[in-house]
Design an enzyme around this catalytic site. Structure first.
Site, PDB file in Angstrom:
ATOM      1  N   GLY A   1       0.783  -1.233   0.000  1.00  0.00           N
ATOM      2  CA  GLY A   1       0.000   0.000   0.000  1.00  0.00           C
ATOM      3  C   GLY A   1       0.813   1.280   0.000  1.00  0.00           C
TER       4      GLY A   1
ATOM      5  N   ARG B   1      -5.349  -8.498  -9.137  1.00  0.00           N
ATOM      6  CA  ARG B   1      -6.403  -9.345  -9.692  1.00  0.00           C
ATOM      7  C   ARG B   1      -6.836  -8.778 -11.035  1.00  0.00           C
ATOM      8  NH1 ARG B   1      -7.762 -14.049  -7.782  1.00  0.00           N
ATOM      9  NH2 ARG B   1      -9.877 -13.767  -8.586  1.00  0.00           N
TER      10      ARG B   1
ATOM     11  N   HIS C   1       9.467   2.454  -7.136  1.00  0.00           N
ATOM     12  CA  HIS C   1       8.355   2.780  -6.242  1.00  0.00           C
ATOM     13  C   HIS C   1       8.335   4.263  -5.909  1.00  0.00           C
ATOM     14  CE1 HIS C   1       8.091  -1.679  -5.060  1.00  0.00           C
ATOM     15  NE2 HIS C   1       7.142  -1.376  -5.893  1.00  0.00           N
TER      16      HIS C   1
ATOM     17  N   ASN D   1       1.664   3.035  -2.530  1.00  0.00           N
ATOM     18  CA  ASN D   1       1.011   3.988  -3.445  1.00  0.00           C
ATOM     19  C   ASN D   1      -0.235   4.589  -2.804  1.00  0.00           C
ATOM     20  OD1 ASN D   1       2.297   4.244  -6.267  1.00  0.00           O
ATOM     21  ND2 ASN D   1       2.492   2.063  -5.782  1.00  0.00           N
TER      22      ASN D   1
ATOM     23  N   ASN E   1      -4.703   2.500 -13.263  1.00  0.00           N
ATOM     24  CA  ASN E   1      -3.770   1.524 -12.685  1.00  0.00           C
ATOM     25  C   ASN E   1      -2.356   2.104 -12.712  1.00  0.00           C
ATOM     26  OD1 ASN E   1      -2.835  -1.060 -11.739  1.00  0.00           O
ATOM     27  ND2 ASN E   1      -2.202  -1.559 -13.827  1.00  0.00           N
TER      28      ASN E   1
ATOM     29  N   ASP F   1      -2.793  -5.125 -17.636  1.00  0.00           N
ATOM     30  CA  ASP F   1      -1.898  -3.963 -17.699  1.00  0.00           C
ATOM     31  C   ASP F   1      -1.924  -3.321 -19.086  1.00  0.00           C
ATOM     32  OD1 ASP F   1      -1.051  -4.186 -14.998  1.00  0.00           O
ATOM     33  OD2 ASP F   1       0.303  -5.798 -15.570  1.00  0.00           O
TER      34      ASP F   1
ATOM     35  N   ARG G   1     -15.047 -15.478 -10.390  1.00  0.00           N
ATOM     36  CA  ARG G   1     -14.497 -14.137 -10.591  1.00  0.00           C
ATOM     37  C   ARG G   1     -15.643 -13.112 -10.703  1.00  0.00           C
ATOM     38  NH1 ARG G   1      -9.340 -12.613 -11.978  1.00  0.00           N
ATOM     39  NH2 ARG G   1      -8.511 -14.679 -12.266  1.00  0.00           N
TER      40      ARG G   1
ATOM     41  N   GLY H   1      -7.780  -5.828 -20.762  1.00  0.00           N
ATOM     42  CA  GLY H   1      -6.570  -6.648 -20.824  1.00  0.00           C
ATOM     43  C   GLY H   1      -5.775  -6.605 -19.523  1.00  0.00           C
TER      44      GLY H   1
ATOM     45  N   HIS I   1       1.671   0.726 -12.870  1.00  0.00           N
ATOM     46  CA  HIS I   1       2.428  -0.490 -13.181  1.00  0.00           C
ATOM     47  C   HIS I   1       3.924  -0.169 -13.157  1.00  0.00           C
ATOM     48  CE1 HIS I   1       3.111  -4.463 -14.726  1.00  0.00           C
ATOM     49  NE2 HIS I   1       3.975  -3.958 -15.586  1.00  0.00           N
TER      50      HIS I   1
HETATM   51  C1  GAR Z   1       3.465  -1.302  -7.356  1.00  0.00           C
HETATM   52  O1  GAR Z   1       4.798  -1.332  -7.779  1.00  0.00           O
HETATM   53  C2  GAR Z   1       2.540  -1.421  -8.551  1.00  0.00           C
HETATM   54  O2  GAR Z   1       3.037  -0.766  -9.681  1.00  0.00           O
HETATM   55  C3  GAR Z   1       2.495  -2.906  -8.762  1.00  0.00           C
HETATM   56  O3  GAR Z   1       2.380  -3.408  -7.452  1.00  0.00           O
HETATM   57  C4  GAR Z   1       3.132  -2.572  -6.566  1.00  0.00           C
HETATM   58  C5  GAR Z   1       2.309  -2.287  -5.340  1.00  0.00           C
HETATM   59  O4  GAR Z   1       3.042  -1.583  -4.374  1.00  0.00           O
HETATM   60  N1  GAR Z   1       1.413  -3.287  -9.604  1.00  0.00           N
HETATM   61  C6  GAR Z   1       1.518  -4.217 -10.556  1.00  0.00           C
HETATM   62  O5  GAR Z   1       2.509  -4.880 -10.738  1.00  0.00           O
HETATM   63  C7  GAR Z   1       0.277  -4.385 -11.427  1.00  0.00           C
HETATM   64  N2  GAR Z   1       0.521  -5.298 -12.478  1.00  0.00           N
HETATM   65  P1  GAR Z   1       2.310  -0.868  -3.155  1.00  0.00           P
HETATM   66  O6  GAR Z   1       1.321  -1.896  -2.569  1.00  0.00           O
HETATM   67  O7  GAR Z   1       3.408  -0.547  -2.190  1.00  0.00           O
HETATM   68  O8  GAR Z   1       1.579   0.344  -3.667  1.00  0.00           O
END
Ligand code: GAR
Length: 197
Positions: A13, A92, A172, A15, A108, A146, A66, A144, A110
């Site tokens: 978490g 997910r 990050h 982000n 999103n 990502d 799902r 799709g 990525h």
């Molecule tokens: C982040 O790096 C995000 O970009 C990635 O998960 C991490 C979550 O970090 N998401 C993916 O890979 C989506 N395909 P966080 O929980 O510390 O925010």
């Protein structure tokens, strides 16, 4: 406009924290209406609690399909008054029904320069491939994995001695600024949902 956010999470978490911090510092005009985690132990839920933001754990394992899980997500988000859905490390794949419910309103983040390295191991794959530059992407979500129109990207160089951890840390940090920036631009009207540009 004030963004009414629903944030979906699965893990640490960080982000989510960046978004909460920007809201608290009044540098982002938004409200987190609810945080929903599909993982019971996710630290993101604790971060929501510390920020006095409503949170719900909704494990996909408790649902037969799902579709049934996503239907519950839709209800939780709509009941909380979330208008914009933020995937902040939500691991997910969402159904077409979910995408229809929040059409053009799902963002999103990525940890790669999409369309390179989609999926769950983007940082490891970038290192294994030997790319010299990777980064992070904020994009509108389509059906799709990502994929969907790119909103913002930030490049992060890969250094000679980088490990998954050291590169991940820099990515990050870039993500936190980029995600908040994208949301700020959305609230200020300088980026628009797909189809409304
Ligand atoms: C982040 O790096 C995000 O970009 C990635 O998960 C991490 C979550 O970090 N998401 C993916 O890979 C989506 N395909 P966080 O929980 O510390 O925010």
């Amino acid at each position: 406009m004030t963004l009414e956010l629903g944030v979906l999470v699965s893990g640490n978490g960080s982000n989510l924290q960046a978004i909460l911090d920007a809201i608290a510092a009044r540098t982002l005009d938004a409200r987190v209406r609810v945080v929903v985690s599909n993982q019971p132990g996710a630290f993101a839920v604790e971060r929501a609690r510390q920020a006095s933001v409503p949170s719900v754990v909704c494990s996909h394992k408790d649902y037969a399909s799902r579709q049934a899980f996503d239907q519950r997500l839709i209800e939780l988000l709509q009941e909380a008054g979330a208008e914009w859905i933020v995937l902040a490390g939500f691991m997910r794949i969402l159904t077409p029904e979910f995408m229809q419910a929040f059409k053009g309103r799902v963002l999103n983040i990525h940890p790669a320069l999409l369309p390179a390295f989609p999926g769950t191991h983007a940082i490891r794959q970038a290192l294994a491939y030997g790319v010299k530059i990777t980064g992070c992407t904020v994009h509108w979500v389509d059906s799709g994995v990502d994929s969907g129109p790119i909103v913002l990207q930030e490049a992060v160089p890969v250094l000679d001695n980088d490990t998954e951890e050291s590169l991940g840390e820099r990515i990050h940090r870039a993500e936190h600024a980029l995600f908040v920036d994208a949301l700020r631009k959305l609230s200020q009207g300088s980026i628009a949902p797909p189809g409304q540009a």
